[in-house]
Design a protein around this motif. Structure first.
Motif, PDB file in Angstrom:
ATOM      1  N   TRP A 258      -7.742   7.238   5.743  1.00 33.87           N
ATOM      2  CA  TRP A 258      -8.217   6.508   4.555  1.00 33.87           C
ATOM      3  C   TRP A 258      -8.998   5.264   4.991  1.00 33.87           C
ATOM      4  CZ3 TRP A 258      -7.463   8.167  -0.525  1.00 33.87           C
ATOM      5  CH2 TRP A 258      -7.856   7.272  -1.518  1.00 33.87           C
ATOM      6  N   GLN A 259      -8.425   4.552   5.956  1.00 27.90           N
ATOM      7  CA  GLN A 259      -9.087   3.330   6.454  1.00 27.90           C
ATOM      8  C   GLN A 259     -10.438   3.675   7.084  1.00 27.90           C
ATOM      9  OE1 GLN A 259      -7.723   0.427   5.939  1.00 27.90           O
ATOM     10  NE2 GLN A 259      -5.729   1.118   5.241  1.00 27.90           N
TER      11      GLN A 259
ATOM     12  N   THR B 173      -3.183   5.267   1.106  1.00 34.33           N
ATOM     13  CA  THR B 173      -4.211   4.270   1.423  1.00 34.33           C
ATOM     14  C   THR B 173      -3.942   3.580   2.757  1.00 34.33           C
ATOM     15  OG1 THR B 173      -2.997   2.740   0.016  1.00 34.33           O
ATOM     16  CG2 THR B 173      -4.920   3.787  -0.942  1.00 34.33           C
ATOM     17  N   ASN B 174      -2.762   3.799   3.268  1.00 33.59           N
ATOM     18  CA  ASN B 174      -2.374   3.193   4.528  1.00 33.59           C
ATOM     19  C   ASN B 174      -2.729   4.048   5.744  1.00 33.59           C
ATOM     20  OD1 ASN B 174      -1.307   0.922   5.495  1.00 33.59           O
ATOM     21  ND2 ASN B 174       0.853   1.501   5.254  1.00 33.59           N
TER      22      ASN B 174
ATOM     23  N   ASP C 292      -2.067   3.207  -6.082  1.00 35.42           N
ATOM     24  CA  ASP C 292      -2.880   1.998  -5.932  1.00 35.42           C
ATOM     25  C   ASP C 292      -4.313   2.406  -5.572  1.00 35.42           C
ATOM     26  OD1 ASP C 292      -2.488   2.882  -3.390  1.00 35.42           O
ATOM     27  OD2 ASP C 292      -1.786   0.981  -2.569  1.00 35.42           O
ATOM     28  N   TYR C 293      -4.713   3.553  -6.057  1.00 36.86           N
ATOM     29  CA  TYR C 293      -6.075   4.043  -5.847  1.00 36.86           C
ATOM     30  C   TYR C 293      -6.487   4.779  -7.122  1.00 36.86           C
ATOM     31  CZ  TYR C 293      -2.886   7.832  -4.556  1.00 36.86           C
ATOM     32  OH  TYR C 293      -1.847   8.735  -4.551  1.00 36.86           O
TER      33      TYR C 293
ATOM     34  N   ALA D 229     -12.890   4.295   4.416  1.00 36.27           N
ATOM     35  CA  ALA D 229     -13.311   3.022   3.809  1.00 36.27           C
ATOM     36  C   ALA D 229     -14.379   2.359   4.686  1.00 36.27           C
ATOM     37  CB  ALA D 229     -12.105   2.104   3.631  1.00 36.27           C
TER      38      ALA D 229
ATOM     39  N   MET E 180       0.837  -1.209   0.000  1.00 37.39           N
ATOM     40  CA  MET E 180       0.000   0.000   0.000  1.00 37.39           C
ATOM     41  C   MET E 180       0.868   1.254   0.000  1.00 37.39           C
ATOM     42  SD  MET E 180      -3.210  -0.128   2.529  1.00 37.39           S
ATOM     43  CE  MET E 180      -3.989  -1.659   2.939  1.00 37.39           C
TER      44      MET E 180
ATOM     45  N   TRP F 185      -4.404  13.200  -4.245  1.00 37.48           N
ATOM     46  CA  TRP F 185      -3.854  12.005  -4.901  1.00 37.48           C
ATOM     47  C   TRP F 185      -2.340  12.098  -5.107  1.00 37.48           C
ATOM     48  CZ3 TRP F 185      -8.474  12.876  -8.607  1.00 37.48           C
ATOM     49  CH2 TRP F 185      -9.627  12.290  -8.059  1.00 37.48           C
TER      50      TRP F 185
ATOM     51  N   ASN G 174     -12.938   7.134  -4.721  1.00 39.07           N
ATOM     52  CA  ASN G 174     -12.047   6.232  -3.987  1.00 39.07           C
ATOM     53  C   ASN G 174     -12.747   5.260  -3.046  1.00 39.07           C
ATOM     54  OD1 ASN G 174     -10.011   9.015  -4.117  1.00 39.07           O
ATOM     55  ND2 ASN G 174      -9.349   7.084  -4.965  1.00 39.07           N
ATOM     56  N   PHE G 175     -13.978   5.568  -2.671  1.00 34.82           N
ATOM     57  CA  PHE G 175     -14.619   4.697  -1.674  1.00 34.82           C
ATOM     58  C   PHE G 175     -15.926   4.070  -2.170  1.00 34.82           C
ATOM     59  CE2 PHE G 175     -11.876   7.771   0.385  1.00 34.82           C
ATOM     60  CZ  PHE G 175     -11.022   6.906   1.078  1.00 34.82           C
TER      61      PHE G 175
END
Ligand SMILES: O=P(O)(O)OC[C@H]1O[C@H](O)[C@H](O)[C@@H](O)[C@@H]1O
Length: 547
Positions: free
Chosen positions: A10-11, A5-6, A367-368, A14, A1, A498, A324-325
């Protein structure tokens, strides 16, 4: 990641998205009568209702955290300050300097660019006045009433679409025609109806190397010479806007007829420079200046309003939320105003050329998802075609609806219908129609149970489809300037989150390069073909058809 995204934020987003997917906006509106009031903001003549989005206070809070952690405000300040933020081309990004009415200097490499910017604005003002007054004439003494604006990409879309959007403000006495495509049909159609003695060609190309624009200008020049003009009359009928003064003079443009621009203005951000000259010719300098003033007002808003009230920030974060989500791949723009019909195409270049990128920072492969597909067209037309997919298709397509509350020469009957359709669509997308409602509607229609269930199933609308509604008191030059700048900054904020470079366009450059290599093979028919077998076969077929 990757780092982004890490992050806990972000989590968190999500996991919030998973929660939200289990809920329905319809219920939120039913249980909270203040929702519309809570999720709306107004600035620079734009009223943004974003209550019909899949958001809660927790979601907004997390999105603001994401912006904070992505250092959006620091990156914003670096842009306004003239830092070299276009790091792959080593350029500052300063379209904001072109509408800087603060009286403050803006430095690039230690040099204040404002004197040059203001001098260029004066030059535009004088030039437009000389055309509109008839003082500047063609070589036979006729007034220059027909303007042919030649350019492509940012040197076309901004001038054309903004001129179109402001039709009620047009100056009576000149007509501006736009030509972009290298397809000869375009320029031939435009020139066919014109008298060369009354025609002024404005060639707009920042680089002065763009194939389409060079070729169309050569064609216009041939047309002018064949119609009776001479080489020395060209100076009276051809002017250029370019940052490449040498190439423009080499081409034959008189130096005095060249309006400057600078490499710190990106093509898709260039309507605020002399690239906007055709807009000023269309509606007069004062209206053009209002457009710039509107953009300046939005710049100030973007710089000073807190995130919760900041229109570019809000619209950008909502976009990130869906892209993204929720896996949204596109975003649709729906202006309910005929003159704003080109606006989706304008934002298409602005957004897709800026954020259609996959490298973050220096070398990291993202990776997004990044920039979405931007599309759309004027309402109500789309309601009778593609809206179906937004209502009942399987893709989530966030929408921006736009409506001026007052329109010039208003016909109240039409305008009320336009507004009702606009609002009705946002309502339908949000609330949908349940199976039970559809089933109830079918009572007494003579259907047996199986048919009734089947039809109710097909008629069921999931709803929960997000949209923003942007209202304007009226679509005047100043409001339009603010609107364009709002989207510019929206794109900026998303790019900042981004981590992409929103200001280069290497994909476009590759297309230009390969196009030229292929042209060489098409023109030089005796040279061997050395590309892949498909491209070779296509070229061979074209050679054969044109032998
Ligand atoms: O103004 P020019 O140099 O002719 O460039 C015209 C256009 O060329 C390319 O397609 C770029 O990607 C655009 O951003 C630019 O606006």
């Amino acid at each position: 990641m990757t780092a982004l995204t890490n992050t806990p934020t972000w989590q968190k987003l999500a996991s919030l998205a998973e929660d939200v997917k289990q809920q329905h906006m319809r219920d939120w509106f039913a249980s909270d009568s203040s929702r519309a009031k809570k999720y709306q903001q107004t600035a620079c003549g734009i009223e943004l209702d974003f209550s019909k989005n899949l958001i809660t206070d927790d979601v907004m809070k997390a999105l603001f955290s994401l912006a904070g952690e992505s250092q959006v405000t620091q990156k914003r300040d670096a842009m306004f300050k003239g830092d070299i933020i276009n790091h792959t081309e080593q350029r500052a990004v300063l379209h904001t300097a072109l509408r800087n009415f603060s009286g403050q200097p803006v430095y690039v490499d230690g040099q204040d660019v404002m004197p040059e910017v203001l001098a260029c604005q004066e030059k535009i003002k004088d030039f437009v006045a000389s055309i509109h007054s008839g003082e500047r004439k063609g070589y036979t003494g006729k007034a220059l009433t027909q303007i042919v604006s030649i350019g492509i990409g940012g040197s076309f879309l901004g001038p054309k679409i903004m001129s179109e959007a402001l039709k009620p403000y047009w100056f009576d006495g000149v007509t501006v025609h736009f030509v972009a495509n290298v397809d000869a049909c375009h320029i031939q159609d435009v020139l066919a109806d014109l008298d060369h003695e009354e025609t002024l060609v404005v060639m707009s190309s920042k680089s002065f190397t763009t194939q389409e624009t060079l070729q169309n200008t050569l064609t216009a020049k041939d047309w002018f010479l064949q119609a009776g003009g001479t080489q020395q009359d060209i100076a009276k009928h051809f002017i250029a806007v370019s940052s490449n003064i040498k190439a423009a003079t080499d081409f034959g443009m008189a130096e005095d007829n060249i309006f400057p621009m600078w490499d710190w203005v990106g093509g898709r951000y260039s309507l605020w420079s002399a690239i906007g000259l055709p807009i000023a010719l269309t509606m007069g300098y004062d209206n053009y200046r209002q457009l710039l003033e509107g953009a300046y007002a939005m710049d100030e808003h973007f710089k000073t309003a807190p995130p919760e009230q900041n229109l570019p920030m809000l619209s950008a974060l909502l976009g990130v939320w869906y892209i993204n989500f929720f896996g949204a791949q596109s975003h649709v723009l729906l202006p309910y105003y005929h003159y704003l019909r080109g606006f989706p195409a304008y934002v298409q270049q602005l957004d897709m050329e800026s954020n259609g990128k996959n490298i973050s920072g220096d070398t990291t492969q993202v990776d997004y998802a990044t920039g979405p597909i931007i599309w759309g067209s004027e309402g109500t037309n789309g309601q009778h075609s593609f809206h179906q997919l937004i209502h009942q298709g399987t893709l989530l397509i966030p929408a921006d609806f736009m409506l001026p509350l007052n329109v010039p020469n208003q016909d109240n009957t039409h305008h009320a219908m336009l507004a009702s359709n606009c609002f009705g669509q946002t309502q339908a997308l949000m609330q949908g129609k349940t199976f039970d409602e559809c089933y109830a509607d079918l009572e007494g229609k003579g259907l047996d149970e199986a048919e009734r269930v089947k039809l109710a199933t097909h008629k069921t609308m999931p709803g929960n489809k997000p949209s923003n509604t942007l209202l304007f008191e009226q679509m005047d030059p100043k409001t339009l300037g603010s609107l364009v700048a709002m989207y510019e900054h929206k794109v900026f904020v998303q790019g900042a989150i981004w981590g992409v470079n929103s200001f280069d366009q290497w994909g476009v450059e590759l297309g230009k390069e390969l196009g030229n290599q292929v042209l060489d093979k098409i023109v030089n028919t005796d040279t061997a073909l050395s590309f892949d077998s498909s491209t070779n076969a296509l070229i061979a077929r074209f050679r054969q058809a044109n032998a």
